[in-house]
Motif scaffolding. Structure first.
Motif, PDB file in Angstrom:
ATOM      1  N   ALA A   1       0.833  -1.207   0.000  1.00 23.13           N
ATOM      2  CA  ALA A   1       0.000   0.000   0.000  1.00 23.13           C
ATOM      3  C   ALA A   1       0.866   1.255   0.000  1.00 23.13           C
ATOM      4  N   GLY A   2       0.513   2.216  -0.816  1.00 25.24           N
ATOM      5  CA  GLY A   2       1.212   3.493  -0.833  1.00 25.24           C
ATOM      6  C   GLY A   2       2.391   3.551  -1.785  1.00 25.24           C
ATOM      7  N   LEU A   3       2.809   2.401  -2.321  1.00 24.14           N
ATOM      8  CA  LEU A   3       3.996   2.406  -3.184  1.00 24.14           C
ATOM      9  C   LEU A   3       3.650   2.444  -4.676  1.00 24.14           C
ATOM     10  N   GLU A   4       2.362   2.637  -4.992  1.00 24.74           N
ATOM     11  CA  GLU A   4       1.948   2.564  -6.394  1.00 24.74           C
ATOM     12  C   GLU A   4       2.714   3.561  -7.270  1.00 24.74           C
ATOM     13  N   LEU A   5       2.698   4.805  -6.849  1.00 18.70           N
ATOM     14  CA  LEU A   5       3.283   5.843  -7.692  1.00 18.70           C
ATOM     15  C   LEU A   5       4.801   5.680  -7.802  1.00 18.70           C
ATOM     16  N   ALA A   6       5.449   5.362  -6.678  1.00 17.28           N
ATOM     17  CA  ALA A   6       6.901   5.180  -6.689  1.00 17.28           C
ATOM     18  C   ALA A   6       7.274   3.974  -7.554  1.00 17.28           C
ATOM     19  N   THR A   7       6.431   2.953  -7.549  1.00 18.69           N
ATOM     20  CA  THR A   7       6.698   1.774  -8.364  1.00 18.69           C
ATOM     21  C   THR A   7       6.631   2.141  -9.840  1.00 18.69           C
ATOM     22  N   VAL A   8       5.592   2.889 -10.198  1.00 17.85           N
ATOM     23  CA  VAL A   8       5.454   3.322 -11.586  1.00 17.85           C
ATOM     24  C   VAL A   8       6.667   4.152 -12.003  1.00 17.85           C
ATOM     25  N   ALA A   9       7.071   5.078 -11.144  1.00 16.35           N
ATOM     26  CA  ALA A   9       8.199   5.949 -11.491  1.00 16.35           C
ATOM     27  C   ALA A   9       9.465   5.130 -11.726  1.00 16.35           C
ATOM     28  N   THR A  10       9.639   4.071 -10.938  1.00 20.01           N
ATOM     29  CA  THR A  10      10.833   3.239 -11.075  1.00 20.01           C
ATOM     30  C   THR A  10      10.784   2.368 -12.329  1.00 20.01           C
ATOM     31  N   LEU A  11       9.601   1.880 -12.645  1.00 23.05           N
ATOM     32  CA  LEU A  11       9.487   0.881 -13.715  1.00 23.05           C
ATOM     33  C   LEU A  11       9.246   1.464 -15.100  1.00 23.05           C
ATOM     34  N   ARG A  12       8.793   2.673 -15.177  1.00 23.39           N
ATOM     35  CA  ARG A  12       8.165   3.115 -16.436  1.00 23.39           C
ATOM     36  C   ARG A  12       9.055   3.039 -17.669  1.00 23.39           C
ATOM     37  N   LYS A  13      10.359   3.159 -17.494  1.00 20.59           N
ATOM     38  CA  LYS A  13      11.228   3.057 -18.678  1.00 20.59           C
ATOM     39  C   LYS A  13      11.414   1.603 -19.118  1.00 20.59           C
ATOM     40  N   ASN A  14      11.005   0.684 -18.306  1.00 20.61           N
ATOM     41  CA  ASN A  14      11.227  -0.738 -18.612  1.00 20.61           C
ATOM     42  C   ASN A  14       9.957  -1.493 -18.942  1.00 20.61           C
ATOM     43  N   ILE A  15       8.874  -0.780 -19.095  1.00 19.04           N
ATOM     44  CA  ILE A  15       7.612  -1.469 -19.379  1.00 19.04           C
ATOM     45  C   ILE A  15       6.897  -0.801 -20.552  1.00 19.04           C
ATOM     46  N   LEU A  16       6.140  -1.621 -21.276  1.00 25.62           N
ATOM     47  CA  LEU A  16       5.377  -1.101 -22.409  1.00 25.62           C
ATOM     48  C   LEU A  16       3.884  -1.241 -22.146  1.00 25.62           C
ATOM     49  N   LEU A  17       3.534  -2.349 -21.508  1.00 27.68           N
ATOM     50  CA  LEU A  17       2.123  -2.672 -21.308  1.00 27.68           C
ATOM     51  C   LEU A  17       1.886  -3.117 -19.872  1.00 27.68           C
ATOM     52  N   LYS A  18       0.622  -3.248 -19.561  1.00 34.21           N
ATOM     53  CA  LYS A  18       0.230  -3.611 -18.210  1.00 34.21           C
ATOM     54  C   LYS A  18       0.854  -4.939 -17.769  1.00 34.21           C
ATOM     55  N   ALA A  19       0.926  -5.876 -18.679  1.00 34.46           N
ATOM     56  CA  ALA A  19       1.484  -7.183 -18.312  1.00 34.46           C
ATOM     57  C   ALA A  19       2.944  -7.054 -17.890  1.00 34.46           C
ATOM     58  N   ASP A  20       3.663  -6.112 -18.513  1.00 31.73           N
ATOM     59  CA  ASP A  20       5.064  -5.894 -18.114  1.00 31.73           C
ATOM     60  C   ASP A  20       5.124  -5.356 -16.689  1.00 31.73           C
ATOM     61  N   ALA A  21       4.208  -4.443 -16.378  1.00 32.35           N
ATOM     62  CA  ALA A  21       4.167  -3.874 -15.024  1.00 32.35           C
ATOM     63  C   ALA A  21       3.848  -4.965 -14.014  1.00 32.35           C
ATOM     64  N   GLU A  22       2.927  -5.846 -14.400  1.00 25.61           N
ATOM     65  CA  GLU A  22       2.556  -6.922 -13.476  1.00 25.61           C
ATOM     66  C   GLU A  22       3.735  -7.867 -13.246  1.00 25.61           C
ATOM     67  N   ARG A  23       4.450  -8.161 -14.332  1.00 31.79           N
ATOM     68  CA  ARG A  23       5.604  -9.046 -14.185  1.00 31.79           C
ATOM     69  C   ARG A  23       6.611  -8.405 -13.234  1.00 31.79           C
ATOM     70  N   TRP A  24       6.835  -7.105 -13.391  1.00 37.33           N
ATOM     71  CA  TRP A  24       7.809  -6.432 -12.530  1.00 37.33           C
ATOM     72  C   TRP A  24       7.332  -6.323 -11.086  1.00 37.33           C
ATOM     73  N   CYS A  25       6.045  -6.146 -10.887  1.00 30.50           N
ATOM     74  CA  CYS A  25       5.549  -6.130  -9.500  1.00 30.50           C
ATOM     75  C   CYS A  25       5.797  -7.472  -8.839  1.00 30.50           C
ATOM     76  N   GLY A  26       5.642  -8.528  -9.616  1.00 30.57           N
ATOM     77  CA  GLY A  26       5.949  -9.865  -9.086  1.00 30.57           C
ATOM     78  C   GLY A  26       7.410  -9.949  -8.669  1.00 30.57           C
ATOM     79  N   ARG A  27       8.279  -9.414  -9.500  1.00 33.47           N
ATOM     80  CA  ARG A  27       9.712  -9.469  -9.181  1.00 33.47           C
ATOM     81  C   ARG A  27      10.046  -8.634  -7.939  1.00 33.47           C
ATOM     82  N   LEU A  28       9.418  -7.484  -7.821  1.00 35.33           N
ATOM     83  CA  LEU A  28       9.762  -6.580  -6.712  1.00 35.33           C
ATOM     84  C   LEU A  28       9.103  -6.975  -5.405  1.00 35.33           C
TER      85      LEU A  28
END
Ligand code: GLU
Ligand code: ZN
Length: 464
Positions: free
Chosen positions: A344-371
Protein backbone atom coordinates in the motif's frame (compact mmCIF):
# COMPACT_ATOMS: atom_id res chain seq x y z
CA UNK A 1 -23.49 30.29 -49.04
CA UNK A 2 -21.89 26.96 -48.22
CA UNK A 3 -23.05 25.34 -45.02
CA UNK A 4 -20.36 24.58 -42.45
CA UNK A 5 -19.14 21.03 -42.45
CA UNK A 6 -21.03 18.59 -40.26
CA UNK A 7 -19.85 15.00 -39.91
CA UNK A 8 -21.04 12.20 -37.72
CA UNK A 9 -20.20 8.82 -36.32
CA UNK A 10 -23.18 6.48 -36.33
CA UNK A 11 -22.32 3.22 -34.62
CA UNK A 12 -24.72 0.37 -34.05
CA UNK A 13 -24.13 -0.71 -30.47
CA UNK A 14 -24.25 -4.41 -31.23
CA UNK A 15 -20.70 -5.28 -30.29
CA UNK A 16 -17.51 -3.76 -28.97
CA UNK A 17 -15.80 -1.11 -31.04
CA UNK A 18 -12.83 -2.41 -32.96
CA UNK A 19 -9.97 -0.41 -34.39
CA UNK A 20 -11.74 0.04 -37.73
CA UNK A 21 -14.78 1.65 -36.10
CA UNK A 22 -12.57 3.80 -33.95
CA UNK A 23 -10.64 5.01 -36.98
CA UNK A 24 -13.91 6.02 -38.65
CA UNK A 25 -14.92 7.92 -35.53
CA UNK A 26 -11.53 9.61 -35.23
CA UNK A 27 -11.44 10.68 -38.88
CA UNK A 28 -15.01 11.99 -38.78
CA UNK A 29 -14.12 13.97 -35.66
CA UNK A 30 -10.84 15.22 -37.14
CA UNK A 31 -12.46 16.42 -40.32
CA UNK A 32 -15.09 18.36 -38.37
CA UNK A 33 -12.60 19.87 -35.95
CA UNK A 34 -10.24 20.74 -38.78
CA UNK A 35 -13.01 22.61 -40.59
CA UNK A 36 -14.38 24.23 -37.47
CA UNK A 37 -17.58 22.33 -38.16
CA UNK A 38 -19.93 20.12 -36.21
CA UNK A 39 -19.45 16.55 -35.08
CA UNK A 40 -22.44 14.42 -34.18
CA UNK A 41 -22.57 11.07 -32.41
CA UNK A 42 -25.72 9.17 -33.34
CA UNK A 43 -26.37 5.80 -31.76
CA UNK A 44 -28.05 3.55 -34.30
CA UNK A 45 -29.82 1.40 -31.75
CA UNK A 46 -32.92 0.41 -33.68
CA UNK A 47 -31.83 -3.17 -33.84
CA UNK A 48 -33.18 -3.50 -30.33
CA UNK A 49 -32.74 -7.21 -30.07
CA UNK A 50 -29.00 -6.81 -30.24
CA UNK A 51 -28.38 -3.38 -28.71
CA UNK A 52 -28.06 -2.92 -25.02
CA UNK A 53 -27.37 -0.13 -22.57
CA UNK A 54 -24.07 -1.57 -21.43
CA UNK A 55 -22.81 -1.58 -25.01
CA UNK A 56 -23.88 2.04 -25.51
CA UNK A 57 -22.13 3.08 -22.31
CA UNK A 58 -19.02 1.20 -23.37
CA UNK A 59 -19.06 2.88 -26.75
CA UNK A 60 -19.25 6.35 -25.25
CA UNK A 61 -16.51 5.49 -22.81
CA UNK A 62 -14.21 4.24 -25.57
CA UNK A 63 -14.71 7.38 -27.68
CA UNK A 64 -14.16 9.65 -24.69
CA UNK A 65 -11.09 7.67 -23.74
CA UNK A 66 -9.57 8.37 -27.15
CA UNK A 67 -10.18 12.08 -26.61
CA UNK A 68 -13.17 12.65 -28.88
CA UNK A 69 -16.03 14.97 -28.02
CA UNK A 70 -19.20 15.84 -29.88
CA UNK A 71 -21.39 18.85 -30.43
CA UNK A 72 -24.52 16.76 -30.70
CA UNK A 73 -24.81 13.36 -29.11
CA UNK A 74 -25.45 11.65 -25.81
CA UNK A 75 -25.07 14.23 -23.06
CA UNK A 76 -24.57 17.11 -25.48
CA UNK A 77 -27.32 18.83 -27.45
CA UNK A 78 -26.84 20.90 -30.61
CA UNK A 79 -30.53 21.00 -31.42
CA UNK A 80 -30.48 18.12 -33.91
CA UNK A 81 -31.34 15.36 -31.43
CA UNK A 82 -32.54 12.97 -30.23
CA UNK A 83 -29.25 11.14 -30.74
CA UNK A 84 -30.57 7.64 -30.37
CA UNK A 85 -32.12 6.37 -33.51
CA UNK A 86 -34.73 4.49 -31.53
CA UNK A 87 -36.07 7.90 -30.39
CA UNK A 88 -36.35 9.28 -33.91
CA UNK A 89 -39.25 7.13 -35.10
CA UNK A 90 -41.57 10.14 -35.46
CA UNK A 91 -39.11 11.80 -37.82
CA UNK A 92 -38.81 8.56 -39.83
CA UNK A 93 -42.59 8.33 -40.07
CA UNK A 94 -42.84 11.91 -41.26
CA UNK A 95 -40.30 11.16 -43.97
CA UNK A 96 -42.20 8.03 -45.05
CA UNK A 97 -45.38 10.10 -45.29
CA UNK A 98 -43.58 12.61 -47.48
CA UNK A 99 -42.16 9.91 -49.74
CA UNK A 100 -45.58 8.27 -50.10
CA UNK A 101 -47.23 11.56 -50.88
CA UNK A 102 -44.62 12.33 -53.51
CA UNK A 103 -45.03 8.95 -55.18
CA UNK A 104 -41.52 7.89 -54.12
CA UNK A 105 -42.73 4.98 -52.02
CA UNK A 106 -45.35 2.28 -52.25
CA UNK A 107 -46.64 -0.52 -50.07
CA UNK A 108 -45.30 -3.97 -50.84
CA UNK A 109 -47.47 -6.91 -49.79
CA UNK A 110 -45.06 -9.67 -50.68
CA UNK A 111 -44.42 -12.21 -47.96
CA UNK A 112 -40.96 -13.47 -47.03
CA UNK A 113 -41.74 -16.74 -48.82
CA UNK A 114 -42.80 -15.00 -52.01
CA UNK A 115 -39.69 -12.85 -51.98
CA UNK A 116 -37.49 -15.87 -51.37
CA UNK A 117 -39.10 -17.75 -54.25
CA UNK A 118 -38.52 -14.74 -56.48
CA UNK A 119 -34.89 -14.59 -55.38
CA UNK A 120 -34.36 -18.28 -56.11
CA UNK A 121 -35.90 -18.07 -59.55
CA UNK A 122 -33.73 -15.05 -60.41
CA UNK A 123 -30.65 -16.96 -59.32
CA UNK A 124 -31.66 -19.97 -61.42
CA UNK A 125 -31.98 -17.69 -64.44
CA UNK A 126 -28.68 -16.04 -63.57
CA UNK A 127 -30.31 -12.66 -63.08
CA UNK A 128 -29.29 -10.42 -60.18
CA UNK A 129 -31.61 -11.26 -57.28
CA UNK A 130 -33.36 -7.96 -56.88
CA UNK A 131 -36.96 -7.16 -56.08
CA UNK A 132 -39.06 -7.42 -59.22
CA UNK A 133 -41.18 -4.39 -58.44
CA UNK A 134 -44.40 -6.30 -58.74
CA UNK A 135 -46.17 -4.28 -56.03
CA UNK A 136 -45.04 -1.02 -57.65
CA UNK A 137 -47.79 -1.34 -60.22
CA UNK A 138 -50.70 -2.28 -57.94
CA UNK A 139 -53.72 -0.06 -58.26
CA UNK A 140 -56.09 0.78 -55.43
CA UNK A 141 -58.18 -2.34 -56.05
CA UNK A 142 -55.10 -4.57 -56.05
CA UNK A 143 -53.97 -3.12 -52.75
CA UNK A 144 -57.40 -3.46 -51.20
CA UNK A 145 -57.54 -7.11 -52.27
CA UNK A 146 -54.23 -7.86 -50.57
CA UNK A 147 -55.22 -6.01 -47.46
CA UNK A 148 -58.42 -8.01 -47.36
CA UNK A 149 -56.24 -11.13 -47.30
CA UNK A 150 -54.79 -9.76 -44.07
CA UNK A 151 -51.36 -9.05 -45.53
CA UNK A 152 -49.29 -6.40 -43.81
CA UNK A 153 -47.38 -4.15 -46.12
CA UNK A 154 -43.82 -3.04 -45.95
CA UNK A 155 -42.92 0.21 -47.65
CA UNK A 156 -40.54 0.30 -50.59
CA UNK A 157 -38.68 3.14 -52.19
CA UNK A 158 -39.48 3.54 -55.88
CA UNK A 159 -36.17 3.96 -57.69
CA UNK A 160 -36.30 6.07 -60.80
CA UNK A 161 -35.90 3.67 -63.78
CA UNK A 162 -33.07 3.91 -66.27
CA UNK A 163 -30.90 6.32 -64.31
CA UNK A 164 -27.27 6.48 -63.40
CA UNK A 165 -26.91 7.14 -59.71
CA UNK A 166 -23.55 8.80 -59.41
CA UNK A 167 -21.50 10.68 -56.89
CA UNK A 168 -17.96 11.75 -56.42
CA UNK A 169 -16.64 9.81 -53.47
CA UNK A 170 -14.03 11.75 -51.56
CA UNK A 171 -11.89 8.64 -51.19
CA UNK A 172 -12.83 6.44 -54.13
CA UNK A 173 -13.44 9.09 -56.77
CA UNK A 174 -16.38 8.95 -59.21
CA UNK A 175 -18.87 6.18 -58.42
CA UNK A 176 -21.84 5.17 -60.50
CA UNK A 177 -24.62 2.58 -60.19
CA UNK A 178 -27.51 1.85 -62.56
CA UNK A 179 -30.81 2.28 -60.80
CA UNK A 180 -32.16 -0.69 -62.77
CA UNK A 181 -29.57 -2.95 -61.13
CA UNK A 182 -30.57 -2.04 -57.61
CA UNK A 183 -34.23 -2.87 -57.18
CA UNK A 184 -36.75 -1.00 -55.06
CA UNK A 185 -35.70 -1.36 -51.44
CA UNK A 186 -37.60 -1.63 -48.18
CA UNK A 187 -37.66 1.58 -46.17
CA UNK A 188 -40.19 0.47 -43.53
CA UNK A 189 -40.59 -3.15 -42.54
CA UNK A 190 -43.99 -4.80 -42.31
CA UNK A 191 -43.76 -4.55 -38.51
CA UNK A 192 -43.56 -0.77 -38.83
CA UNK A 193 -39.88 -0.37 -37.98
CA UNK A 194 -37.61 1.71 -40.18
CA UNK A 195 -35.04 -0.23 -42.18
CA UNK A 196 -31.35 0.61 -41.88
CA UNK A 197 -30.98 2.20 -45.32
CA UNK A 198 -33.78 4.64 -44.75
CA UNK A 199 -33.35 5.53 -41.06
CA UNK A 200 -29.64 6.14 -41.53
CA UNK A 201 -30.21 8.41 -44.53
CA UNK A 202 -33.25 10.20 -43.11
CA UNK A 203 -31.30 10.98 -39.95
CA UNK A 204 -28.30 12.27 -41.87
CA UNK A 205 -30.57 14.63 -43.80
CA UNK A 206 -32.54 15.73 -40.74
CA UNK A 207 -29.40 16.35 -38.70
CA UNK A 208 -27.83 18.48 -41.39
CA UNK A 209 -24.93 16.13 -41.96
CA UNK A 210 -22.79 17.32 -44.88
CA UNK A 211 -20.13 14.62 -44.85
CA UNK A 212 -20.59 10.90 -44.28
CA UNK A 213 -17.31 9.20 -43.55
CA UNK A 214 -17.73 5.45 -43.16
CA UNK A 215 -16.36 2.06 -44.10
CA UNK A 216 -16.36 0.89 -47.68
CA UNK A 217 -18.75 -1.92 -46.78
CA UNK A 218 -21.43 0.78 -47.15
CA UNK A 219 -20.58 1.87 -50.72
CA UNK A 220 -23.46 -0.04 -52.27
CA UNK A 221 -25.90 1.64 -49.88
CA UNK A 222 -24.93 5.11 -50.98
CA UNK A 223 -26.74 5.34 -54.35
CA UNK A 224 -29.98 4.32 -52.66
CA UNK A 225 -29.47 6.68 -49.76
CA UNK A 226 -28.60 9.62 -51.97
CA UNK A 227 -31.66 9.20 -54.13
CA UNK A 228 -33.85 8.81 -51.06
CA UNK A 229 -32.51 12.02 -49.56
CA UNK A 230 -33.08 13.82 -52.85
CA UNK A 231 -36.65 12.53 -52.93
CA UNK A 232 -37.12 14.15 -49.53
CA UNK A 233 -36.12 17.45 -51.09
CA UNK A 234 -32.81 17.60 -49.27
CA UNK A 235 -29.24 17.73 -50.53
CA UNK A 236 -27.31 14.51 -49.94
CA UNK A 237 -24.12 14.80 -47.95
CA UNK A 238 -20.76 14.12 -49.48
CA UNK A 239 -19.49 10.59 -48.94
CA UNK A 240 -16.05 9.29 -48.10
CA UNK A 241 -15.74 5.52 -47.89
CA UNK A 242 -12.68 4.32 -46.05
CA UNK A 243 -10.98 1.11 -47.11
CA UNK A 244 -11.11 -1.69 -44.62
CA UNK A 245 -8.44 -2.32 -42.05
CA UNK A 246 -6.79 -5.67 -42.32
CA UNK A 247 -5.33 -7.59 -39.46
CA UNK A 248 -2.26 -9.71 -38.99
CA UNK A 249 -3.38 -12.40 -41.48
CA UNK A 250 -4.58 -9.77 -43.97
CA UNK A 251 -8.11 -10.69 -43.00
CA UNK A 252 -10.50 -7.80 -42.44
CA UNK A 253 -10.80 -6.79 -38.80
CA UNK A 254 -14.20 -7.51 -37.45
CA UNK A 255 -16.04 -6.86 -34.24
CA UNK A 256 -15.37 -10.44 -33.30
CA UNK A 257 -11.63 -9.90 -33.64
CA UNK A 258 -11.30 -9.51 -29.88
CA UNK A 259 -7.59 -8.81 -29.93
CA UNK A 260 -8.18 -5.59 -31.80
CA UNK A 261 -11.25 -4.46 -29.90
CA UNK A 262 -10.69 -1.09 -28.32
CA UNK A 263 -11.70 -2.62 -25.01
CA UNK A 264 -9.03 -5.29 -25.10
CA UNK A 265 -6.35 -2.82 -26.19
CA UNK A 266 -7.31 -0.60 -23.27
CA UNK A 267 -7.24 -3.53 -20.89
CA UNK A 268 -3.76 -4.43 -22.05
CA UNK A 269 -2.63 -0.90 -21.23
CA UNK A 270 -2.42 0.79 -24.61
CA UNK A 271 -2.68 4.53 -24.12
CA UNK A 272 -5.14 6.64 -26.09
CA UNK A 273 -2.32 8.63 -27.69
CA UNK A 274 -0.72 5.42 -28.96
CA UNK A 275 -3.93 4.18 -30.54
CA UNK A 276 -4.73 7.60 -32.02
CA UNK A 277 -1.28 7.99 -33.56
CA UNK A 278 -1.56 4.54 -35.11
CA UNK A 279 -5.03 5.28 -36.49
CA UNK A 280 -3.93 8.67 -37.86
CA UNK A 281 -1.56 6.75 -40.18
CA UNK A 282 -3.84 3.87 -41.16
CA UNK A 283 -4.82 4.85 -44.68
CA UNK A 284 -4.08 8.53 -44.15
CA UNK A 285 -0.79 10.07 -45.24
CA UNK A 286 -1.43 13.71 -44.39
CA UNK A 287 0.22 13.85 -40.98
CA UNK A 288 3.72 15.03 -40.27
CA UNK A 289 6.07 12.41 -38.84
CA UNK A 290 6.31 12.05 -35.10
CA UNK A 291 3.95 11.81 -32.22
CA UNK A 292 0.94 14.12 -32.10
CA UNK A 293 -1.33 14.75 -29.16
CA UNK A 294 -4.95 13.97 -30.05
CA UNK A 295 -5.94 17.58 -29.42
CA UNK A 296 -3.36 18.70 -31.99
CA UNK A 297 -4.34 16.11 -34.60
CA UNK A 298 -7.00 18.11 -36.48
CA UNK A 299 -4.25 20.28 -37.98
CA UNK A 300 -2.56 17.06 -39.14
CA UNK A 301 -5.56 15.67 -40.96
CA UNK A 302 -6.24 16.06 -44.64
CA UNK A 303 -9.22 14.45 -46.35
CA UNK A 304 -7.29 14.52 -49.62
CA UNK A 305 -4.61 12.32 -48.10
CA UNK A 306 -6.88 9.31 -47.56
CA UNK A 307 -5.68 6.22 -49.40
CA UNK A 308 -7.67 3.61 -51.33
CA UNK A 309 -5.75 0.51 -50.33
CA UNK A 310 -6.68 -1.61 -47.32
CA UNK A 311 -4.59 -0.44 -44.40
CA UNK A 312 -2.62 -2.99 -42.46
CA UNK A 313 -2.76 -2.94 -38.68
CA UNK A 314 0.68 -3.75 -37.37
CA UNK A 315 1.26 -4.44 -33.71
CA UNK A 316 4.88 -3.31 -33.99
CA UNK A 317 3.69 0.08 -35.15
CA UNK A 318 1.21 0.22 -32.32
CA UNK A 319 3.98 -0.62 -29.87
CA UNK A 320 6.16 2.11 -31.36
CA UNK A 321 3.43 4.66 -30.66
CA UNK A 322 2.86 3.17 -27.23
CA UNK A 323 6.50 3.79 -26.46
CA UNK A 324 6.15 7.38 -27.64
CA UNK A 325 2.97 7.87 -25.62
CA UNK A 326 4.64 6.43 -22.51
CA UNK A 327 7.48 8.90 -22.77
CA UNK A 328 4.93 11.69 -22.53
CA UNK A 329 2.45 10.50 -19.95
CA UNK A 330 2.37 11.28 -16.24
CA UNK A 331 3.22 8.59 -13.71
CA UNK A 332 -0.33 8.88 -12.42
CA UNK A 333 -1.70 7.68 -15.79
CA UNK A 334 -0.02 4.31 -15.19
CA UNK A 335 -1.00 3.76 -11.57
CA UNK A 336 -3.86 1.44 -12.56
CA UNK A 337 -1.33 -0.97 -13.97
CA UNK A 338 0.13 -1.70 -10.55
CA UNK A 339 -2.87 -1.16 -8.29
CA UNK A 340 -3.24 -4.01 -5.83
CA UNK A 341 0.14 -5.42 -6.86
CA UNK A 342 2.38 -3.27 -4.66
CA UNK A 343 2.51 -2.72 -0.90
CA UNK A 344 0.00 0.00 0.00
CA UNK A 345 1.21 3.49 -0.83
CA UNK A 346 4.00 2.41 -3.18
CA UNK A 347 1.95 2.56 -6.39
CA UNK A 348 3.28 5.84 -7.69
CA UNK A 349 6.90 5.18 -6.69
CA UNK A 350 6.70 1.77 -8.36
CA UNK A 351 5.45 3.32 -11.59
CA UNK A 352 8.20 5.95 -11.49
CA UNK A 353 10.83 3.24 -11.07
CA UNK A 354 9.49 0.88 -13.72
CA UNK A 355 8.16 3.12 -16.44
CA UNK A 356 11.23 3.06 -18.68
CA UNK A 357 11.23 -0.74 -18.61
CA UNK A 358 7.61 -1.47 -19.38
CA UNK A 359 5.38 -1.10 -22.41
CA UNK A 360 2.12 -2.67 -21.31
CA UNK A 361 0.23 -3.61 -18.21
CA UNK A 362 1.48 -7.18 -18.31
CA UNK A 363 5.06 -5.89 -18.11
CA UNK A 364 4.17 -3.87 -15.02
CA UNK A 365 2.56 -6.92 -13.48
CA UNK A 366 5.60 -9.05 -14.19
CA UNK A 367 7.81 -6.43 -12.53
CA UNK A 368 5.55 -6.13 -9.50
CA UNK A 369 5.95 -9.87 -9.09
CA UNK A 370 9.71 -9.47 -9.18
CA UNK A 371 9.76 -6.58 -6.71
CA UNK A 372 7.17 -7.80 -4.25
CA UNK A 373 6.27 -11.39 -5.01
CA UNK A 374 8.27 -14.41 -5.97
CA UNK A 375 10.84 -15.14 -8.63
CA UNK A 376 10.74 -17.69 -11.38
CA UNK A 377 13.30 -20.47 -11.43
CA UNK A 378 16.64 -19.23 -12.74
CA UNK A 379 17.78 -20.24 -16.21
CA UNK A 380 21.23 -21.64 -17.00
CA UNK A 381 22.77 -18.22 -17.55
CA UNK A 382 21.45 -16.95 -14.22
CA UNK A 383 22.75 -20.03 -12.44
CA UNK A 384 26.21 -19.55 -13.85
CA UNK A 385 26.31 -15.87 -12.84
CA UNK A 386 25.27 -16.77 -9.29
CA UNK A 387 27.74 -19.64 -9.12
CA UNK A 388 30.54 -17.39 -10.32
CA UNK A 389 29.76 -14.93 -7.54
CA UNK A 390 29.81 -17.76 -4.99
CA UNK A 391 28.26 -18.00 -1.53
CA UNK A 392 30.77 -15.60 0.06
CA UNK A 393 29.39 -12.79 -2.09
CA UNK A 394 25.86 -13.31 -0.75
CA UNK A 395 27.10 -13.88 2.80
CA UNK A 396 28.65 -10.42 2.62
CA UNK A 397 25.36 -8.92 1.38
CA UNK A 398 23.45 -10.66 4.17
CA UNK A 399 25.93 -9.31 6.69
CA UNK A 400 25.73 -5.75 5.37
CA UNK A 401 23.29 -4.75 8.08
CA UNK A 402 21.33 -2.39 5.86
CA UNK A 403 19.44 -2.99 2.64
CA UNK A 404 19.99 0.28 0.84
CA UNK A 405 21.98 0.54 -2.34
CA UNK A 406 25.10 2.15 -0.86
CA UNK A 407 25.40 -0.29 2.03
CA UNK A 408 25.01 -3.30 -0.24
CA UNK A 409 27.43 -2.11 -2.88
CA UNK A 410 30.01 -1.35 -0.19
CA UNK A 411 29.56 -4.83 1.30
CA UNK A 412 29.86 -6.46 -2.12
CA UNK A 413 33.00 -4.49 -2.92
CA UNK A 414 34.47 -5.79 0.33
CA UNK A 415 34.51 -9.28 -1.24
CA UNK A 416 36.67 -8.00 -4.07
CA UNK A 417 33.80 -8.03 -6.57
CA UNK A 418 33.55 -5.17 -9.03
CA UNK A 419 31.91 -4.08 -12.28
CA UNK A 420 29.77 -6.76 -13.96
CA UNK A 421 30.98 -9.29 -11.40
CA UNK A 422 29.29 -7.19 -8.73
CA UNK A 423 26.20 -5.80 -10.40
CA UNK A 424 25.07 -8.87 -12.31
CA UNK A 425 24.79 -11.23 -9.33
CA UNK A 426 23.34 -8.43 -7.21
CA UNK A 427 20.68 -7.66 -9.79
CA UNK A 428 19.95 -11.32 -10.47
CA UNK A 429 19.62 -12.10 -6.80
CA UNK A 430 17.19 -9.25 -6.30
CA UNK A 431 15.05 -9.36 -9.44
CA UNK A 432 15.75 -12.68 -11.12
CA UNK A 433 16.77 -11.00 -14.36
CA UNK A 434 19.81 -9.27 -15.81
CA UNK A 435 17.86 -6.34 -17.21
CA UNK A 436 15.67 -3.81 -15.59
CA UNK A 437 15.40 -0.50 -13.82
CA UNK A 438 18.10 1.15 -11.74
CA UNK A 439 18.92 -0.86 -8.63
CA UNK A 440 18.95 2.11 -6.27
CA UNK A 441 15.20 2.83 -6.52
CA UNK A 442 14.46 -0.89 -6.83
CA UNK A 443 16.12 -1.45 -3.46
CA UNK A 444 14.26 1.49 -1.97
CA UNK A 445 10.97 -0.13 -3.00
CA UNK A 446 11.58 -3.71 -1.92
CA UNK A 447 10.79 -4.71 1.67
CA UNK A 448 14.06 -5.45 3.58
CA UNK A 449 12.88 -8.92 4.65
CA UNK A 450 12.25 -9.82 1.02
CA UNK A 451 15.67 -8.52 0.05
CA UNK A 452 17.24 -10.79 2.66
CA UNK A 453 15.14 -13.73 1.47
CA UNK A 454 16.34 -13.09 -2.08
CA UNK A 455 19.98 -13.08 -0.98
CA UNK A 456 19.47 -16.36 0.91
CA UNK A 457 17.88 -17.87 -2.16
CA UNK A 458 20.76 -16.66 -4.35
CA UNK A 459 23.27 -18.00 -1.87
CA UNK A 460 21.65 -21.43 -2.01
CA UNK A 461 21.58 -21.35 -5.80
CA UNK A 462 25.23 -20.28 -5.95
CA UNK A 463 26.42 -23.49 -4.32
CA UNK A 464 24.75 -26.02 -6.63
N1 GLU B 1 -24.82 1.96 -38.05
C1 GLU B 1 -24.05 1.80 -39.26
C2 GLU B 1 -22.81 0.98 -38.94
O1 GLU B 1 -22.40 0.91 -37.80
C3 GLU B 1 -23.72 3.17 -39.78
C4 GLU B 1 -23.00 3.25 -41.06
C5 GLU B 1 -22.81 4.68 -41.46
O2 GLU B 1 -21.87 5.30 -40.93
O3 GLU B 1 -23.60 5.19 -42.23
O4 GLU B 1 -22.26 0.36 -39.82
ZN1 ZN C 1 -44.18 -6.66 -53.18
Amino acid sequence: MTSPLASRFAPSPTGSLHLGNLRTALYAWLVARRAGGRFVLRIEDTDRMRSDEAKIAELIEDLTWLGLDWDGGPGQDDGTGPYRQSERAASHEAAFGKLLAGGHAYPCYCTEEELEAERQSALRQKRPPRYSGRCAVLDAAGRAAREAEGRRASLRFRLPPGQRLAWDDLVRGPQSFRSDDLGDFVIRRADGSAAFLSSNAIDDAAMGITLVLRGEDHVANTPRQRVLIEALGATPPQYAHLPLLVGPQHAPLSKRDGAMSVRSLRERGYLPGAVANLLLRLGHSGAEDGYHEVAAMPAQFDLKALGHAPAHVDELQLNHWQHEALLRCEDAALVDWVRGKTPAGLELATVATLRKNILLKADAERWCGRLYGSLEDPDAEARSVLAAAGPAFFDALLAAGACDYDALVTAAKGTGAKGKGLFQPLRLALTGTLEGPELRPVLALMPPELIRTRFERARALSTV
